[in-house]
Design a protein around this motif. Structure first.
Motif, PDB file in Angstrom:
ATOM      1  N   ASP A 116       0.811  -1.207   0.000  1.00 35.84           N
ATOM      2  CA  ASP A 116       0.000   0.000   0.000  1.00 35.84           C
ATOM      3  C   ASP A 116       0.860   1.279   0.000  1.00 35.84           C
ATOM      4  OD1 ASP A 116      -1.967   1.823   0.320  1.00 35.84           O
ATOM      5  OD2 ASP A 116      -2.865   0.925   2.100  1.00 35.84           O
ATOM      6  N   GLU A 117       1.720   1.415   1.025  1.00 36.14           N
ATOM      7  CA  GLU A 117       2.499   2.660   1.152  1.00 36.14           C
ATOM      8  C   GLU A 117       3.498   2.806   0.013  1.00 36.14           C
ATOM      9  OE1 GLU A 117       4.279   3.020   4.991  1.00 36.14           O
ATOM     10  OE2 GLU A 117       2.326   2.828   5.994  1.00 36.14           O
ATOM     11  N   ALA A 118       4.116   1.702  -0.370  1.00 40.12           N
ATOM     12  CA  ALA A 118       5.149   1.773  -1.416  1.00 40.12           C
ATOM     13  C   ALA A 118       4.549   2.142  -2.776  1.00 40.12           C
ATOM     14  CB  ALA A 118       5.904   0.441  -1.503  1.00 40.12           C
ATOM     15  N   VAL A 119       3.364   1.621  -3.077  1.00 36.24           N
ATOM     16  CA  VAL A 119       2.774   1.947  -4.391  1.00 36.24           C
ATOM     17  C   VAL A 119       2.315   3.406  -4.394  1.00 36.24           C
ATOM     18  CG1 VAL A 119       0.371   1.165  -3.989  1.00 36.24           C
ATOM     19  CG2 VAL A 119       1.368   1.042  -6.285  1.00 36.24           C
ATOM     20  N   GLN A 120       1.855   3.872  -3.232  1.00 40.96           N
ATOM     21  CA  GLN A 120       1.484   5.290  -3.120  1.00 40.96           C
ATOM     22  C   GLN A 120       2.726   6.163  -3.334  1.00 40.96           C
ATOM     23  OE1 GLN A 120      -1.912   6.454  -2.493  1.00 40.96           O
ATOM     24  NE2 GLN A 120      -0.797   8.196  -3.367  1.00 40.96           N
ATOM     25  N   ALA A 121       3.855   5.747  -2.731  1.00 42.21           N
ATOM     26  CA  ALA A 121       5.102   6.522  -2.870  1.00 42.21           C
ATOM     27  C   ALA A 121       5.565   6.548  -4.328  1.00 42.21           C
ATOM     28  CB  ALA A 121       6.189   5.921  -1.973  1.00 42.21           C
ATOM     29  N   THR A 122       5.468   5.400  -5.011  1.00 37.46           N
ATOM     30  CA  THR A 122       5.852   5.359  -6.432  1.00 37.46           C
ATOM     31  C   THR A 122       4.961   6.292  -7.245  1.00 37.46           C
ATOM     32  OG1 THR A 122       6.570   3.078  -6.220  1.00 37.46           O
ATOM     33  CG2 THR A 122       6.162   3.847  -8.444  1.00 37.46           C
ATOM     34  N   ALA A 123       3.668   6.277  -6.936  1.00 37.94           N
ATOM     35  CA  ALA A 123       2.731   7.149  -7.668  1.00 37.94           C
ATOM     36  C   ALA A 123       3.096   8.614  -7.428  1.00 37.94           C
ATOM     37  CB  ALA A 123       1.296   6.870  -7.225  1.00 37.94           C
ATOM     38  N   ASP A 124       3.379   8.969  -6.163  1.00 36.87           N
ATOM     39  CA  ASP A 124       3.713  10.369  -5.845  1.00 36.87           C
ATOM     40  C   ASP A 124       4.991  10.798  -6.579  1.00 36.87           C
ATOM     41  OD1 ASP A 124       1.524  10.400  -4.209  1.00 36.87           O
ATOM     42  OD2 ASP A 124       2.648  10.174  -2.336  1.00 36.87           O
ATOM     43  N   GLU A 125       6.010   9.938  -6.518  1.00 35.99           N
ATOM     44  CA  GLU A 125       7.292  10.269  -7.178  1.00 35.99           C
ATOM     45  C   GLU A 125       7.103  10.417  -8.690  1.00 35.99           C
ATOM     46  OE1 GLU A 125      10.044   7.119  -6.160  1.00 35.99           O
ATOM     47  OE2 GLU A 125       9.756   7.582  -4.022  1.00 35.99           O
ATOM     48  N   THR A 126       6.345   9.514  -9.277  1.00 35.84           N
ATOM     49  CA  THR A 126       6.167   9.535 -10.737  1.00 35.84           C
ATOM     50  C   THR A 126       5.396  10.783 -11.158  1.00 35.84           C
ATOM     51  OG1 THR A 126       6.050   7.122 -10.603  1.00 35.84           O
ATOM     52  CG2 THR A 126       5.432   8.100 -12.698  1.00 35.84           C
ATOM     53  N   ARG A 127       4.371  11.108 -10.372  1.00 32.22           N
ATOM     54  CA  ARG A 127       3.571  12.301 -10.681  1.00 32.22           C
ATOM     55  C   ARG A 127       4.434  13.560 -10.592  1.00 32.22           C
ATOM     56  NH1 ARG A 127       0.718  12.353  -6.465  1.00 32.22           N
ATOM     57  NH2 ARG A 127      -0.509  10.513  -6.945  1.00 32.22           N
ATOM     58  N   LYS A 128       5.240  13.645  -9.503  1.00 31.33           N
ATOM     59  CA  LYS A 128       6.091  14.833  -9.311  1.00 31.33           C
ATOM     60  C   LYS A 128       7.126  14.959 -10.426  1.00 31.33           C
ATOM     61  CE  LYS A 128       6.131  15.286  -4.413  1.00 31.33           C
ATOM     62  NZ  LYS A 128       6.705  14.486  -3.366  1.00 31.33           N
ATOM     63  N   ALA A 129       7.718  13.835 -10.799  1.00 33.97           N
ATOM     64  CA  ALA A 129       8.806  13.865 -11.776  1.00 33.97           C
ATOM     65  C   ALA A 129       8.315  14.157 -13.182  1.00 33.97           C
ATOM     66  CB  ALA A 129       9.554  12.531 -11.761  1.00 33.97           C
ATOM     67  N   THR A 130       7.076  13.783 -13.498  1.00 32.84           N
ATOM     68  CA  THR A 130       6.637  13.847 -14.896  1.00 32.84           C
ATOM     69  C   THR A 130       5.479  14.808 -15.129  1.00 32.84           C
ATOM     70  OG1 THR A 130       5.024  12.054 -14.619  1.00 32.84           O
ATOM     71  CG2 THR A 130       7.273  11.410 -15.219  1.00 32.84           C
ATOM     72  N   GLY A 131       4.761  15.156 -14.057  1.00 34.83           N
ATOM     73  CA  GLY A 131       3.586  16.010 -14.208  1.00 34.83           C
ATOM     74  C   GLY A 131       2.371  15.270 -14.753  1.00 34.83           C
ATOM     75  N   GLN A 132       2.480  13.949 -14.920  1.00 37.45           N
ATOM     76  CA  GLN A 132       1.350  13.172 -15.445  1.00 37.45           C
ATOM     77  C   GLN A 132       0.398  12.772 -14.314  1.00 37.45           C
ATOM     78  OE1 GLN A 132       1.868  13.880 -18.825  1.00 37.45           O
ATOM     79  NE2 GLN A 132       0.724  11.979 -18.941  1.00 37.45           N
ATOM     80  N   PRO A 133      -0.892  12.560 -14.598  1.00 36.93           N
ATOM     81  CA  PRO A 133      -1.799  12.024 -13.585  1.00 36.93           C
ATOM     82  C   PRO A 133      -1.422  10.569 -13.256  1.00 36.93           C
ATOM     83  CG  PRO A 133      -3.005  12.960 -15.456  1.00 36.93           C
ATOM     84  CD  PRO A 133      -1.571  12.856 -15.872  1.00 36.93           C
ATOM     85  N   VAL A 134      -1.259  10.269 -11.972  1.00 37.07           N
ATOM     86  CA  VAL A 134      -0.899   8.906 -11.548  1.00 37.07           C
ATOM     87  C   VAL A 134      -1.704   8.564 -10.292  1.00 37.07           C
ATOM     88  CG1 VAL A 134       0.970   7.335 -10.877  1.00 37.07           C
ATOM     89  CG2 VAL A 134       1.494   9.297 -12.344  1.00 37.07           C
ATOM     90  N   SER A 135      -2.509   7.485 -10.345  1.00 38.69           N
ATOM     91  CA  SER A 135      -3.273   7.039  -9.169  1.00 38.69           C
ATOM     92  C   SER A 135      -2.649   5.759  -8.633  1.00 38.69           C
ATOM     93  CB  SER A 135      -4.719   6.712  -9.530  1.00 38.69           C
ATOM     94  OG  SER A 135      -5.210   7.582 -10.487  1.00 38.69           O
ATOM     95  N   ALA A 136      -2.836   5.535  -7.327  1.00 39.65           N
ATOM     96  CA  ALA A 136      -2.327   4.297  -6.718  1.00 39.65           C
ATOM     97  C   ALA A 136      -3.490   3.505  -6.138  1.00 39.65           C
ATOM     98  CB  ALA A 136      -1.334   4.643  -5.609  1.00 39.65           C
ATOM     99  N   PHE A 137      -3.455   2.188  -6.327  1.00 44.11           N
ATOM    100  CA  PHE A 137      -4.468   1.299  -5.762  1.00 44.11           C
ATOM    101  C   PHE A 137      -3.764   0.158  -5.043  1.00 44.11           C
ATOM    102  CE2 PHE A 137      -6.351   3.219  -9.507  1.00 44.11           C
ATOM    103  CZ  PHE A 137      -7.598   3.624  -9.046  1.00 44.11           C
ATOM    104  N   ALA A 138      -4.155  -0.081  -3.788  1.00 46.95           N
ATOM    105  CA  ALA A 138      -3.593  -1.216  -3.055  1.00 46.95           C
ATOM    106  C   ALA A 138      -4.504  -2.416  -3.252  1.00 46.95           C
ATOM    107  CB  ALA A 138      -3.496  -0.878  -1.572  1.00 46.95           C
ATOM    108  N   GLY A 139      -3.925  -3.567  -3.531  1.00 54.45           N
ATOM    109  CA  GLY A 139      -4.738  -4.770  -3.693  1.00 54.45           C
ATOM    110  C   GLY A 139      -3.903  -5.941  -4.136  1.00 54.45           C
ATOM    111  N   ASP A 140      -4.608  -7.072  -4.282  1.00 53.17           N
ATOM    112  CA  ASP A 140      -3.955  -8.351  -4.551  1.00 53.17           C
ATOM    113  C   ASP A 140      -4.442  -8.858  -5.917  1.00 53.17           C
ATOM    114  OD1 ASP A 140      -3.228 -11.061  -4.607  1.00 53.17           O
ATOM    115  OD2 ASP A 140      -3.523 -11.286  -2.441  1.00 53.17           O
ATOM    116  N   VAL A 141      -3.521  -9.191  -6.815  1.00 57.04           N
ATOM    117  CA  VAL A 141      -3.946  -9.669  -8.142  1.00 57.04           C
ATOM    118  C   VAL A 141      -4.693 -11.001  -8.069  1.00 57.04           C
ATOM    119  CG1 VAL A 141      -2.252  -8.475  -9.620  1.00 57.04           C
ATOM    120  CG2 VAL A 141      -1.678 -10.711  -8.643  1.00 57.04           C
ATOM    121  N   THR A 142      -4.611 -11.702  -6.936  1.00 62.00           N
ATOM    122  CA  THR A 142      -5.336 -12.976  -6.830  1.00 62.00           C
ATOM    123  C   THR A 142      -6.743 -12.793  -6.262  1.00 62.00           C
ATOM    124  OG1 THR A 142      -4.559 -13.541  -4.601  1.00 62.00           O
ATOM    125  CG2 THR A 142      -3.151 -14.194  -6.433  1.00 62.00           C
ATOM    126  N   SER A 143      -7.112 -11.550  -5.967  1.00 61.25           N
ATOM    127  CA  SER A 143      -8.468 -11.278  -5.455  1.00 61.25           C
ATOM    128  C   SER A 143      -9.314 -10.706  -6.581  1.00 61.25           C
ATOM    129  CB  SER A 143      -8.393 -10.285  -4.285  1.00 61.25           C
ATOM    130  OG  SER A 143      -9.639  -9.605  -4.157  1.00 61.25           O
TER     131      SER A 143
END
Ligand SMILES: NC(=O)c1ccc[n+]([C@@H]2O[C@H](COP(=O)([O-])OP(=O)(O)OC[C@H]3O[C@@H](n4cnc5c(N)ncnc54)[C@H](O)[C@@H]3O)[C@@H](O)[C@H]2O)c1
Length: 270
Positions: free
Chosen positions: A41-68
């Protein structure tokens, strides 16, 4: 060659770290709007924040399990609510638990199949539902050279990745009439990724401790052993994979579907 993906909407699974995070940055640089998904959860949010800041693109983060199925359904529903469409799925999330076949823990073996194959099925299912309606889209599965050739003491991972190629070929046939292309990228060893370099759990440490590389006196010897298996004499990089993912996602690859492309420095040729 212009392979810009300006304003395309991309979902990337397993995007909190490693290759998935690097692909997030690359696709944002190419102009994509992103929905990033990961267990962490926290790490994907951090990646989204960093990517958004670095590129100016819209980036959303979702926490979840691909097996659910609930988590995956929600990911795609909310992505469409947020961005209005889905142009690209990069199915990247995977785990690796390597055990000799006669000592393999059955629950762990099944967990690898669940994340790497069943999880891909679920993300393909919901991506295809949206792309079929749109009559357009592309799926890029992150596979492995272990999807083309067996891997000693690593049967669950290789079996899951071989299965991934079957999934790609089958869904490519099914989705072709709707203008949706489905391909896989098969990276070689990403020798600078945490999977290899993590000081405790990384494969260099694991293989050194297990004596898997005869004569290796330290971790550098283990790394050299893997570099020497590559005809082009270096490890695979995130940029190598980003280049091919970007190409396969773009209209430049409009006549390619059902392919599993090796990006292995010549280590795998089939
Ligand atoms: N690292 C390599 O040498 C290498 C080589 C060939 C192929 N690959 C493939 O590249 C892809 C990425 O590998 P990586 O090295 O970046 O791995 P990684 O372990 O660093 O990252 C994988 C990400 O997937 C997430 N994840 C795991 N299980 C999940 C689940 N059930 N639901 C949602 N997210 C989940 C993890 O939290 C993690 O953030 C994988 O498909 C892997 O098989 C890696």
């Amino acid at each position: 060659m212009d392979v810009s993906l300006k304003d395309k909407v991309a979902v990337i699974t397993g995007a909190a770290q490693g290759l998935g995070a690097a692909l997030a940055r690359r696709l944002a640089d190419e102009g994509c709007q992103l929905a990033l998904f990961d267990l962490k959860d926290e790490a994907v949010q951090a990646t989204a924040d960093e990517t958004r800041k670095a590129t100016g693109q819209p980036v959303s983060a979702f926490a979840g399990d691909v097996t659910s199925e609930d988590d995956v359904r929600t990911l795609f529903t909310q992505t469409v609510e947020t961005y209005g469409r889905i142009d690209l799925l990069v199915a990247n999330a995977a785990i690796l638990i390597a055990e000799p076949i006669d000592q393999a823990n059955a629950a762990k073996w099944k967990a690898v199949m669940d994340v790497n194959l069943y999880g891909q099925f679920l993300t393909f299912k919901y991506a295809c539902a949206h792309m079929k309606q749109q009559q357009s889209g592309a799926i890029v599965q992150i596979n492995s050279k272990s999807g083309k050739k067996g891997s000693a003491a690593n049967s669950a991972y290789a079996a899951s990745k071989f299965g991934g190629v079957g999934l790609v070929q089958s869904v490519a046939l099914e989705m072709a009439p709707y203008g949706v292309r489905v391909n896989a990228v098969c990276p070689g060893n990403l020798l600078d990724s945490p999977l290899w370099t993590d000081p405790e759990k990384g494969l260099f440490t694991q293989y050194f401790k297990a004596g898997k590389v005869p004569g290796a006196e330290n971790l550098e010897d283990v790394k050299a052993h893997y570099v020497n298996q590559v005809p082009l004499r270096r490890g695979c990089t995130y940029e190598d994979i980003g280049n091919v993912v970007t190409f396969l996602a773009s209209d430049k690859a409009s006549y390619m579907t059902g392919q599993a492309i090796n990006v292995t420095g010549g280590q795998e040729m089939r």
